[in-house]
Design a protein around this motif. Structure first.
Motif, PDB file in Angstrom:
ATOM      1  N   GLU A 234       0.813  -1.213   0.000  1.00 19.22           N
ATOM      2  CA  GLU A 234       0.000   0.000   0.000  1.00 19.22           C
ATOM      3  C   GLU A 234       0.848   1.265   0.000  1.00 19.22           C
ATOM      4  OE1 GLU A 234      -3.298  -0.174  -0.329  1.00 19.22           O
ATOM      5  OE2 GLU A 234      -2.948  -2.339  -0.484  1.00 19.22           O
ATOM      6  N   ARG A 235       2.147   1.114   0.148  1.00 17.72           N
ATOM      7  CA  ARG A 235       3.050   2.261   0.228  1.00 17.72           C
ATOM      8  C   ARG A 235       3.813   2.419  -1.090  1.00 17.72           C
ATOM      9  NH1 ARG A 235       8.415   2.386   4.041  1.00 17.72           N
ATOM     10  NH2 ARG A 235       9.294   4.367   3.292  1.00 17.72           N
ATOM     11  N   MET A 236       3.558   3.510  -1.791  1.00 17.83           N
ATOM     12  CA  MET A 236       4.206   3.739  -3.074  1.00 17.83           C
ATOM     13  C   MET A 236       5.564   4.406  -2.879  1.00 17.83           C
ATOM     14  SD  MET A 236       2.660   5.624  -6.474  1.00 17.83           S
ATOM     15  CE  MET A 236       1.311   4.437  -6.548  1.00 17.83           C
ATOM     16  N   ALA A 237       6.566   3.915  -3.613  1.00 11.53           N
ATOM     17  CA  ALA A 237       7.916   4.470  -3.523  1.00 11.53           C
ATOM     18  C   ALA A 237       8.138   5.583  -4.539  1.00 11.53           C
ATOM     19  CB  ALA A 237       8.946   3.366  -3.735  1.00 11.53           C
ATOM     20  N   GLY A 238       7.493   5.491  -5.687  1.00 12.30           N
ATOM     21  CA  GLY A 238       7.660   6.508  -6.717  1.00 12.30           C
ATOM     22  C   GLY A 238       6.787   6.213  -7.908  1.00 12.30           C
ATOM     23  N   ARG A 239       6.552   7.225  -8.735  1.00 15.81           N
ATOM     24  CA  ARG A 239       5.737   7.026  -9.926  1.00 15.81           C
ATOM     25  C   ARG A 239       6.174   7.958 -11.033  1.00 15.81           C
ATOM     26  NH1 ARG A 239       0.015   8.441  -7.374  1.00 15.81           N
ATOM     27  NH2 ARG A 239      -0.640   7.026  -9.049  1.00 15.81           N
ATOM     28  N   SER A 240       6.074   7.486 -12.267  1.00 22.27           N
ATOM     29  CA  SER A 240       6.296   8.287 -13.466  1.00 22.27           C
ATOM     30  C   SER A 240       5.022   8.211 -14.300  1.00 22.27           C
ATOM     31  CB  SER A 240       7.483   7.770 -14.273  1.00 22.27           C
ATOM     32  OG  SER A 240       8.691   7.984 -13.578  1.00 22.27           O
ATOM     33  N   THR A 241       4.339   9.333 -14.436  1.00 19.78           N
ATOM     34  CA  THR A 241       3.074   9.394 -15.154  1.00 19.78           C
ATOM     35  C   THR A 241       3.314  10.011 -16.525  1.00 19.78           C
ATOM     36  OG1 THR A 241       1.946   9.713 -13.038  1.00 19.78           O
ATOM     37  CG2 THR A 241       0.687  10.187 -15.035  1.00 19.78           C
ATOM     38  N   TYR A 242       3.018   9.260 -17.581  1.00 18.16           N
ATOM     39  CA  TYR A 242       3.307   9.701 -18.943  1.00 18.16           C
ATOM     40  C   TYR A 242       2.121  10.468 -19.508  1.00 18.16           C
ATOM     41  CZ  TYR A 242       7.200   6.555 -18.370  1.00 18.16           C
ATOM     42  OH  TYR A 242       8.327   5.950 -17.890  1.00 18.16           O
ATOM     43  N   LEU A 243       2.286  11.774 -19.638  1.00 16.75           N
ATOM     44  CA  LEU A 243       1.218  12.626 -20.156  1.00 16.75           C
ATOM     45  C   LEU A 243       1.224  12.651 -21.685  1.00 16.75           C
ATOM     46  CD1 LEU A 243       1.599  15.548 -17.599  1.00 16.75           C
ATOM     47  CD2 LEU A 243       0.162  13.496 -17.454  1.00 16.75           C
ATOM     48  N   TYR A 244       2.396  12.397 -22.259  1.00 15.39           N
ATOM     49  CA  TYR A 244       2.502  12.293 -23.724  1.00 15.39           C
ATOM     50  C   TYR A 244       3.728  11.482 -24.075  1.00 15.39           C
ATOM     51  CZ  TYR A 244       3.162  13.344 -28.650  1.00 15.39           C
ATOM     52  OH  TYR A 244       3.328  13.230 -30.010  1.00 15.39           O
ATOM     53  N   THR A 245       3.590  10.563 -25.004  1.00 17.20           N
ATOM     54  CA  THR A 245       4.725   9.876 -25.617  1.00 17.20           C
ATOM     55  C   THR A 245       4.417   9.742 -27.101  1.00 17.20           C
ATOM     56  OG1 THR A 245       3.761   7.697 -25.147  1.00 17.20           O
ATOM     57  CG2 THR A 245       5.360   8.538 -23.568  1.00 17.20           C
ATOM     58  N   GLY A 246       5.303  10.263 -27.933  1.00 15.72           N
ATOM     59  CA  GLY A 246       5.057  10.189 -29.368  1.00 15.72           C
ATOM     60  C   GLY A 246       6.013  11.056 -30.151  1.00 15.72           C
ATOM     61  N   PRO A 247       5.839  11.083 -31.467  1.00 13.68           N
ATOM     62  CA  PRO A 247       6.746  11.838 -32.337  1.00 13.68           C
ATOM     63  C   PRO A 247       6.587  13.338 -32.180  1.00 13.68           C
ATOM     64  CG  PRO A 247       4.911  10.968 -33.593  1.00 13.68           C
ATOM     65  CD  PRO A 247       4.777  10.397 -32.225  1.00 13.68           C
ATOM     66  N   ALA A 248       7.669  14.062 -32.472  1.00 13.47           N
ATOM     67  CA  ALA A 248       7.646  15.528 -32.444  1.00 13.47           C
ATOM     68  C   ALA A 248       8.561  16.030 -33.558  1.00 13.47           C
ATOM     69  CB  ALA A 248       8.109  16.051 -31.094  1.00 13.47           C
ATOM     70  N   ASP A 249       8.114  17.093 -34.220  1.00 18.20           N
ATOM     71  CA  ASP A 249       8.905  17.647 -35.324  1.00 18.20           C
ATOM     72  C   ASP A 249      10.032  18.552 -34.860  1.00 18.20           C
ATOM     73  OD1 ASP A 249       7.370  16.413 -37.355  1.00 18.20           O
ATOM     74  OD2 ASP A 249       5.807  17.941 -37.137  1.00 18.20           O
ATOM     75  N   SER A 250       9.891  19.106 -33.644  1.00 20.44           N
ATOM     76  CA  SER A 250      10.921  20.027 -33.152  1.00 20.44           C
ATOM     77  C   SER A 250      10.858  20.075 -31.636  1.00 20.44           C
ATOM     78  CB  SER A 250      10.694  21.437 -33.734  1.00 20.44           C
ATOM     79  OG  SER A 250       9.439  21.945 -33.311  1.00 20.44           O
ATOM     80  N   VAL A 251      11.865  20.705 -31.048  1.00 22.68           N
ATOM     81  CA  VAL A 251      11.896  20.935 -29.615  1.00 22.68           C
ATOM     82  C   VAL A 251      11.118  22.206 -29.347  1.00 22.68           C
ATOM     83  CG1 VAL A 251      13.341  21.428 -27.611  1.00 22.68           C
ATOM     84  CG2 VAL A 251      14.105  19.773 -29.349  1.00 22.68           C
ATOM     85  N   GLY A 252       9.956  22.088 -28.675  1.00 28.92           N
ATOM     86  CA  GLY A 252       9.127  23.242 -28.483  1.00 28.92           C
ATOM     87  C   GLY A 252       8.651  23.395 -27.060  1.00 28.92           C
TER      88      GLY A 252
END
Length: 314
Positions: free
Chosen positions: A296-314
Motif C-alpha cells: 500500500e506504500r508507493m515508492a515513486g511514480r512516473s506518469t506519462y502525459l505524452y509519448t510520441g513523435p515531435a517535429d521540433s523541440v518546443g
C-alpha cells in the motif's frame, strides 16, 4: 547475492536508456532510479541558476560521461522516459504459472489496438512525464530524444542538452545494442522477438529481462505499430502478471493496473513494479513501484502525459 549487493547504475533523465546503452550498464532499481532523478534534476536546475545567465535562449550543455559507473538521474521506470527512464517493470518467474487469462487477454487486446494504429516519422521522440518520489513534490518535464541528442526542458524553465555518444542513441535488446534505424529490423513474430529479448539470460532472469526491455521500448523508443503489437503479445505469454481494473494514475486518469511480483527464487529489489495502461489504445499511462513488504506504500511514480513523435523541440 541480495539486491543490496548488486551494482546499481542509474541514468540521467527520462529517455536516457537509449544514450546509456552505448556503454552497457545493468538495469537500475526502480525506486533508486526515481529518487536519483528528482535529486539530480534539482541539482541541474540549481547549477544552471549559478552557472549561466538567466536568459530564455540559454541552453545548459551537460558533458556526457558514458561508460562510467555513477549515480545520476532518470525516470523511475523509463524514462523515464527515456525519461524513463528507464526503467520499467521487472518480472521473475521461477516456478510461476503462465500469465493469467485476464492478463493475457488484456495484452492481446492491446496488441490488436496497437497493430491497427499508425505512426508518422519525426526527428524527435517526445515524452512529457510527471515524476513523483516518496518525500518529494511532483514535477513535470519534457524530453526530446533524437538520433544524436536528448533535450530536457524542465518544469522550472531550464533546457538541458545531452549529446549521444559516437554511433548515436541505442537501446539494449537482449544482449545487443540496437540503433534508432535498426528498430524496424527487429522481428515482429512474438516467438522470434522473445528469443531476441531474452538473449544472454536464462530462467527467471530471462523473463525479467524480457519484460524490462519491452517496457523500455514501449515508452522510450519510436517503435512501429507492428513491433508495439508484437511486444504486447510477448508480454501476454509472460508469467507473473496480475490485473486490477479501474485504477487511477497520478494525473487522475482511469486505467488498468498490471502488477508483477518478484519471484523468491533469485535476488531482487525490495520494490514491486506496476504499470497503469489504457486498453483502448494500448498506451502506458504510468509506471510506479511499491514496497514489496508494504504494497500500500508507493515508492515513486512516473506518469506519462505524452509519448510520441515531435517535429521540433518546443
Amino acid at each position: 547475492m541480495t539486491h543490496k549487493d548488486q551494482d546499481i547504475h542509474v541514468l540521467d533523465f527520462p529517455g536516457a536508456t537509449a544514450l546509456k546503452d552505448a556503454g552497457r550498464t545493468e538495469p537500475p532499481d526502480p525506486a533508486v532510479l526515481a529518487t536519483a532523478q528528482s535529486l539530480v534534476r534539482r541539482a541541474i536546475a540549481a547549477d544552471a541558476e549559478h552557472a549561466v545567465p538567466a536568459t530564455a535562449s540559454d541552453t545548459v550543455v551537460v558533458a556526457p560521461r558514458f561508460g562510467r559507473r555513477r549515480l545520476v538521474a532518470c525516470a523511475a521506470a523509463v524514462a523515464a522516459v527515456a525519461a524513463g527512464v528507464a526503467v520499467l517493470p521487472v518480472v521473475g518467474v521461477g516456478s510461476d504459472p503462465a500469465a493469467s487469462a485476464s492478463a493475457a487477454d488484456l495484452f492481446n487486446t492491446m496488441a490488436d489496438r496497437a497493430a491497427s494504429g499508425s505512426q508518422r516519422s519525426a526527428p524527435y521522440w517526445k515524452t512529457t512525464v510527471r515524476t513523483w518520489v516518496e518525500g518529494d513534490k511532483p514535477h513535470t518535464d519534457n524530453t526530446y530524444l533524437s538520433r544524436s541528442k536528448l533535450v530536457i526542458k524542465t518544469q522550472n524553465g531550464r533546457t538541458v542538452t545531452k549529446k549521444a555518444p559516437p554511433g548515436g542513441v541505442r537501446w539494449t535488446v537482449g544482449n545487443r545494442q540496437v540503433s534508432w534505424d535498426a528498430l524496424d529490423k527487429l522481428p515482429t513474430r512474438p516467438d522470434a522477438l522473445r528469443r531476441v529479448l531474452s538473449a544472454g539470460a536464462e530462467g527467471s532472469a530471462a523473463a525479467e529481462q524480457t519484460v524490462r526491455q519491452s517496457g523500455e521500448l514501449l515508452t522510450e523508443a519510436p517503435v512501429s505499430p507492428r513491433l508495439r503489437a508484437a511486444l504486447f503479445r510477448v508480454l501476454a505469454d509472460t508469467p507473473g502478471a496480475k490485473v486490477t481494473e479501474r485504477v487511477k494514475d497520478g494525473a487522475g486518469r482511469i486505467g488498468t493496473e498490471i502488477s508483477w511480483r518478484w519471484s523468491k527464487n533469485f535476488a531482487h529489489s525490495p520494490h514491486s513494479p506496476n504499470w497503469i495502461v489504457r486498453p483502448s489504445d494500448g498506451q502506458i499511462l504510468e509506471c510506479n513501484s511499491v514496497w514489496e513488504d508494504d504494497p500500500e506504500r508507493m515508492a515513486g511514480r512516473s506518469t506519462y502525459l505524452y509519448t510520441g513523435p515531435a517535429d521540433s523541440v518546443g
